[in-house]
Design a protein around this motif. Structure first.
Motif, PDB file in Angstrom:
ATOM      1  N   ALA A 125       0.946  -0.975   0.297  1.00  0.00           N
ATOM      2  CA  ALA A 125      -0.163  -0.220   0.277  1.00  0.00           C
ATOM      3  C   ALA A 125       1.150   1.174  -0.351  1.00  0.00           C
ATOM      4  CB  ALA A 125      -0.793   0.241   1.227  1.00  0.00           C
ATOM      5  N   MET A 126       1.974   1.118   0.668  1.00  0.00           N
ATOM      6  CA  MET A 126       3.069   2.792   0.759  1.00  0.00           C
ATOM      7  C   MET A 126       4.068   2.210  -0.065  1.00  0.00           C
ATOM      8  SD  MET A 126       5.070   2.093   4.398  1.00  0.00           S
ATOM      9  CE  MET A 126       4.046   2.368   5.904  1.00  0.00           C
ATOM     10  N   ASP A 127       3.839   1.146  -1.430  1.00  0.00           N
ATOM     11  CA  ASP A 127       4.381   1.421  -2.292  1.00  0.00           C
ATOM     12  C   ASP A 127       3.230   2.478  -3.667  1.00  0.00           C
ATOM     13  OD1 ASP A 127       7.129   0.198  -2.306  1.00  0.00           O
ATOM     14  OD2 ASP A 127       5.930  -1.954  -2.785  1.00  0.00           O
ATOM     15  N   PHE A 128       2.393   1.788  -3.753  1.00  0.00           N
ATOM     16  CA  PHE A 128       0.911   2.791  -3.930  1.00  0.00           C
ATOM     17  C   PHE A 128       1.581   4.006  -4.012  1.00  0.00           C
ATOM     18  CE2 PHE A 128      -2.794   3.649  -5.484  1.00  0.00           C
ATOM     19  CZ  PHE A 128      -3.508   3.412  -6.291  1.00  0.00           C
ATOM     20  N   LEU A 129       1.268   4.519  -2.820  1.00  0.00           N
ATOM     21  CA  LEU A 129       1.107   5.689  -2.537  1.00  0.00           C
ATOM     22  C   LEU A 129       2.219   6.264  -2.588  1.00  0.00           C
ATOM     23  CD1 LEU A 129      -0.483   5.361   1.381  1.00  0.00           C
ATOM     24  CD2 LEU A 129      -1.772   6.064  -0.655  1.00  0.00           C
ATOM     25  N   GLU A 130       3.274   6.143  -2.648  1.00  0.00           N
ATOM     26  CA  GLU A 130       4.534   6.055  -2.840  1.00  0.00           C
ATOM     27  C   GLU A 130       4.434   7.333  -3.866  1.00  0.00           C
ATOM     28  OE1 GLU A 130       9.701   5.694  -3.399  1.00  0.00           O
ATOM     29  OE2 GLU A 130       7.824   4.807  -1.498  1.00  0.00           O
ATOM     30  N   THR A 131       4.271   6.238  -5.108  1.00  0.00           N
ATOM     31  CA  THR A 131       4.099   6.808  -6.498  1.00  0.00           C
ATOM     32  C   THR A 131       3.641   7.767  -6.882  1.00  0.00           C
ATOM     33  OG1 THR A 131       4.878   4.337  -7.091  1.00  0.00           O
ATOM     34  CG2 THR A 131       3.712   5.603  -8.962  1.00  0.00           C
ATOM     35  N   LEU A 132       1.937   7.619  -6.219  1.00  0.00           N
ATOM     36  CA  LEU A 132       1.096   8.380  -6.629  1.00  0.00           C
ATOM     37  C   LEU A 132       0.870   9.763  -6.293  1.00  0.00           C
ATOM     38  CD1 LEU A 132      -2.222   5.899  -7.343  1.00  0.00           C
ATOM     39  CD2 LEU A 132      -0.638   6.789  -9.153  1.00  0.00           C
ATOM     40  N   THR A 133       1.385  10.111  -4.520  1.00  0.00           N
ATOM     41  CA  THR A 133       0.916  11.035  -4.338  1.00  0.00           C
ATOM     42  C   THR A 133       1.968  12.011  -4.629  1.00  0.00           C
ATOM     43  OG1 THR A 133       0.394   9.648  -2.327  1.00  0.00           O
ATOM     44  CG2 THR A 133       1.268  11.575  -1.427  1.00  0.00           C
ATOM     45  N   ASN A 144       9.793   7.074   4.452  1.00  0.00           N
ATOM     46  CA  ASN A 144      10.740   7.606   5.574  1.00  0.00           C
ATOM     47  C   ASN A 144       9.881   5.468   6.488  1.00  0.00           C
ATOM     48  OD1 ASN A 144      12.243   9.238   4.985  1.00  0.00           O
ATOM     49  ND2 ASN A 144      11.157  10.768   7.002  1.00  0.00           N
ATOM     50  N   MET A 145       7.929   5.594   6.304  1.00  0.00           N
ATOM     51  CA  MET A 145       7.918   4.740   7.556  1.00  0.00           C
ATOM     52  C   MET A 145       8.394   3.701   6.350  1.00  0.00           C
ATOM     53  SD  MET A 145       6.254   2.776   9.743  1.00  0.00           S
ATOM     54  CE  MET A 145       6.940   4.846  10.624  1.00  0.00           C
ATOM     55  N   LYS A 146       8.546   3.347   4.590  1.00  0.00           N
ATOM     56  CA  LYS A 146       8.910   2.167   4.559  1.00  0.00           C
ATOM     57  C   LYS A 146      10.750   1.836   4.578  1.00  0.00           C
ATOM     58  CE  LYS A 146       8.793   1.724  -0.258  1.00  0.00           C
ATOM     59  NZ  LYS A 146       8.810   2.175  -1.261  1.00  0.00           N
ATOM     60  N   ILE A 147      11.407   2.695   4.867  1.00  0.00           N
ATOM     61  CA  ILE A 147      12.538   2.569   5.036  1.00  0.00           C
ATOM     62  C   ILE A 147      12.968   1.721   6.566  1.00  0.00           C
ATOM     63  CG2 ILE A 147      14.767   3.342   5.820  1.00  0.00           C
ATOM     64  CD1 ILE A 147      13.982   5.368   3.730  1.00  0.00           C
ATOM     65  N   GLU A 148      11.853   2.155   7.523  1.00  0.00           N
ATOM     66  CA  GLU A 148      11.751   2.102   9.236  1.00  0.00           C
ATOM     67  C   GLU A 148      11.411   0.143   8.774  1.00  0.00           C
ATOM     68  OE1 GLU A 148      12.522   2.360  12.918  1.00  0.00           O
ATOM     69  OE2 GLU A 148      13.975   3.051  11.420  1.00  0.00           O
ATOM     70  N   ILE A 149      10.580  -0.097   8.382  1.00  0.00           N
ATOM     71  CA  ILE A 149       9.056  -1.296   8.531  1.00  0.00           C
ATOM     72  C   ILE A 149      10.878  -1.878   8.238  1.00  0.00           C
ATOM     73  CG2 ILE A 149       7.321  -2.514   7.334  1.00  0.00           C
ATOM     74  CD1 ILE A 149       5.680  -0.050   7.404  1.00  0.00           C
ATOM     75  N   ASN A 182       3.229   6.350  14.837  1.00  0.00           N
ATOM     76  CA  ASN A 182       3.417   7.852  14.183  1.00  0.00           C
ATOM     77  C   ASN A 182       3.712   8.459  12.903  1.00  0.00           C
ATOM     78  OD1 ASN A 182       4.464   8.397  16.732  1.00  0.00           O
ATOM     79  ND2 ASN A 182       6.832   7.956  16.404  1.00  0.00           N
ATOM     80  N   TYR A 183       3.504   7.272  12.369  1.00  0.00           N
ATOM     81  CA  TYR A 183       3.275   7.280  10.814  1.00  0.00           C
ATOM     82  C   TYR A 183       1.069   7.717  10.713  1.00  0.00           C
ATOM     83  CZ  TYR A 183       2.080   6.414   5.826  1.00  0.00           C
ATOM     84  OH  TYR A 183       1.939   6.003   4.547  1.00  0.00           O
TER      85      TYR A 183
END
Length: 189
Positions: A125-133, A144-149, A182-183
């Motif tokens: 879901a974060m990949d999708f959001l990163e692509t479109l946001t 940052n959250m993807k990297i942390e996870i 936090n995210y």
């Protein structure tokens, strides 16, 4: 054949005709800055794999309807879905973390497997959001959250290999849960 509820077009179900319609339709969707949300084939909705399904079954297809959404609608829906998912995922993660402080049963390992599947879903879901946001604050928070996870999952894996289950519980409880909380605050603000 339809796109949303417009442009009904009756065509024969030869591969060439359906393929030409598909190429033309998806090009129109792309130029209108839309995304395919799902494809209904003979009344059944498909959210992935629909192109191969059409290729494999074109002779039996009576009706195709492409349902689209704008990028903005897709982003908003995904943020809402992620928030709803995290509202359930975070408390469940805390419960799973607690199990690592005692004797782990098959049931608890099964719940841990579900936690890992949940993390994979969150990352997709974060990949999708990163692509479109286009909102830079939300995009930065998501990256940052993807990297942390990914860092937390790597540490969990290292500790699982060493059978340091208390550390796995700590990583889930004090790092993963906290990071996801936090995210949620960052993307809402």
């Amino acid at each position: 054949m339809k796109i949303n509820d417009f442009e009904e077009k009756i065509i024969d179900n030869s591969f060439q005709t359906i393929n030409e319609w598909w190429i033309e339709s998806t090009a129109d969707i792309h130029t209108q800055d839309q995304l395919i949300y799902c494809v209904e084939i003979n009344g059944q909705s498909f959210y992935a794999g629909y192109e191969q399904l059409i290729v494999d079954n074109y002779q039996r297809i009576d009706f195709i309807r492409i349902v689209t959404k704008t990028k903005g609608e897709s982003i908003e829906e995904t943020f809402v879905t992620v928030k709803d998912y995290l509202d359930k995922f975070i408390p469940a993660s805390s419960s799973i973390a607690d199990s690592f402080y005692g004797e782990l049963t098959d049931k608890e390992w099964s719940k841990f497997s579900q936690l890992i599947e949940g993390i994979e879903w969150i990352l997709k879901a974060m990949d999708f959001l990163e692509t479109l946001t286009i909102n830079e604050k939300q995009k930065r928070a998501t990256i940052n959250m993807k990297i942390e996870i990914e860092r937390i999952v790597s540490e969990m894996d290292n500790n699982l290999q060493r059978q340091d289950y208390v550390m796995v519980g700590d990583l889930i409880q004090y790092e993963l849960v906290t990071a996801l909380q936090n995210y949620m605050l960052e993307i809402q603000g």
